[in-house]
Design an enzyme around this catalytic site. Structure first.
Site, short mmCIF file in Angstrom:
data_model
loop_
_atom_site.label_atom_id
_atom_site.label_comp_id
_atom_site.label_asym_id
_atom_site.label_seq_id
_atom_site.Cartn_x
_atom_site.Cartn_y
_atom_site.Cartn_z
N ASP A 73 0.87 -1.35 0.02
CA ASP A 73 -0.03 0.05 0.06
C ASP A 73 0.74 1.13 0.00
OD1 ASP A 73 -2.39 -1.40 -0.09
OD2 ASP A 73 -2.73 -1.19 2.15
N ASP A 148 -3.89 10.13 4.72
CA ASP A 148 -3.95 10.93 5.71
C ASP A 148 -2.82 11.95 5.86
OD1 ASP A 148 -2.06 9.66 7.19
OD2 ASP A 148 -3.29 8.28 7.88
N THR A 188 -8.89 3.40 7.29
CA THR A 188 -8.51 2.08 7.98
C THR A 188 -6.98 1.86 8.43
OG1 THR A 188 -8.43 1.08 5.71
CG2 THR A 188 -10.44 0.56 6.77
N SER A 193 -6.52 2.95 14.28
CA SER A 193 -5.73 2.86 15.25
C SER A 193 -5.91 3.76 16.39
CB SER A 193 -4.26 2.85 14.98
OG SER A 193 -3.91 1.89 14.07
#
Length: 294
Positions: A73, A148, A188, A193
């Site tokens: 990713d 993010d 996600t 977290s």
């Protein structure tokens, strides 16, 4: 076979020799399908591939009609930021760990890539965030993120204090270790977290997730994707504050600067295999309980 895509860019995980075989196999597959394979010059350099032409990201952006990412990713996050202005669809072959974004398994690479080139795929639009740092209304730094943007202290375990404005309206003053500003794609990742909500990729929303807030009632909030977020810092807390974009691009912020974050005008198109199922990925990657009703 007449392919839907003709010029295929290939971007691999940097400095990882384990991708040499998949990259080579993919190039041979594309050539057998009469497609033009355009290998990223950074990938070629890290793999010491010298016998085929390689191209800069700019050259690929101007010529390619599909990008195939080989790695994890993180590799796709890097490619998405660098290639976002060209709006080229991307597909990912997963050689990493989680694989929320790169969802083609290596053992199915030949079949799945062939299907995608033949127009058999599920396409999905993903939003990106854009951060702008300015001084006296003059922009001095811009960066994008697919997952993010995180505001935090640099190498110091101390809280920071800042005010959050949304569309020029004051929301609250926060004292915390930082703030995660997440897209649905990033919901996600670090946001999850930190106790943030999972946002379906189709939602036009942004999540603001405090990192260890001093006030326990300071909870995550989801806002519309048409919002502009402005962060104003307490001047007594400015030493060592930075913004991190996808955990890969960092920029320190000083007290004379203003930080604004909004959704990019351009989006990323991800191409998935025809059996793609978002909820199946959540069950698999997050180890959700399942019940066999058969």
């Amino acid at each position: 076979m007449t392919c839907k895509f003709n010029k295929i860019g290939i971007i691999g995980k940097p400095n990882d020799l384990s991708i040499t075989v998949p990259v080579t196999c993919l190039i041979h597959l594309l050539e057998s399908l009469n497609c033009i394979a355009m290998l990223d010059e950074g990938t070629a350099r890290s793999l010491s591939i010298n016998d085929i032409p390689c191209y800069s990201r700019e050259q690929m952006g101007q010529s390619c009609d599909l990008l195939i990412i080989i790695g994890g990713d993180g590799t796709l996050l890097d490619a998405a930021r660098s290639m976002s202005d060209y709006e080229i669809p991307m597909a990912g072959i997963n050689l990493g760990r989680l694989g929320f974004l790169v969802d083609i398994s290596p053992d199915k690479m030949e079949r799945t890539v062939t299907e995608i080139l033949n127009g058999e795929y599920i396409d999905e639009s993903r939003m990106l965030l854009e951060a702008n740092i300015s001084v006296d209304n003059t922009n001095i730094f811009s960066a994008k993120a697919l997952n993010d943007m995180v505001i935090h202290k640099i190498n110091v375990a101390r809280m920071i204090e800042f005010d959050i404005y949304i569309n020029e309206k004051f929301v609250y003053t926060q004292r915390s270790d930082g703030l995660i500003i997440s897209t649905p794609t990033g919901s996600t990742a670090y946001s999850l977290s930190g106790g943030g909500p999972i946002l379906h990729p189709s939602l036009a929303a942004i999540a603001l997730v405090p990192i260890c807030p001093h006030t326990l009632t300071n909870r995550p909030i989801a806002i519309g994707a048409d919002s502009e977020i402005e962060i104003r810092f307490n001047k007594g807390n400015f030493e060592g504050i930075q913004i991190s974009c996808d955990g890969q691009v960092n920029r320190q912020i000083t007290e004379d600067q203003t930080l604004r974050i909004r959704v990019c005008e351009k989006t990323l198109t991800l191409l998935h295999p025809t059996d793609y199922d978002y909820y199946h990925i959540l069950r698999t990657k997050l180890n959700w309980a399942t019940q066999n009703y058969e």
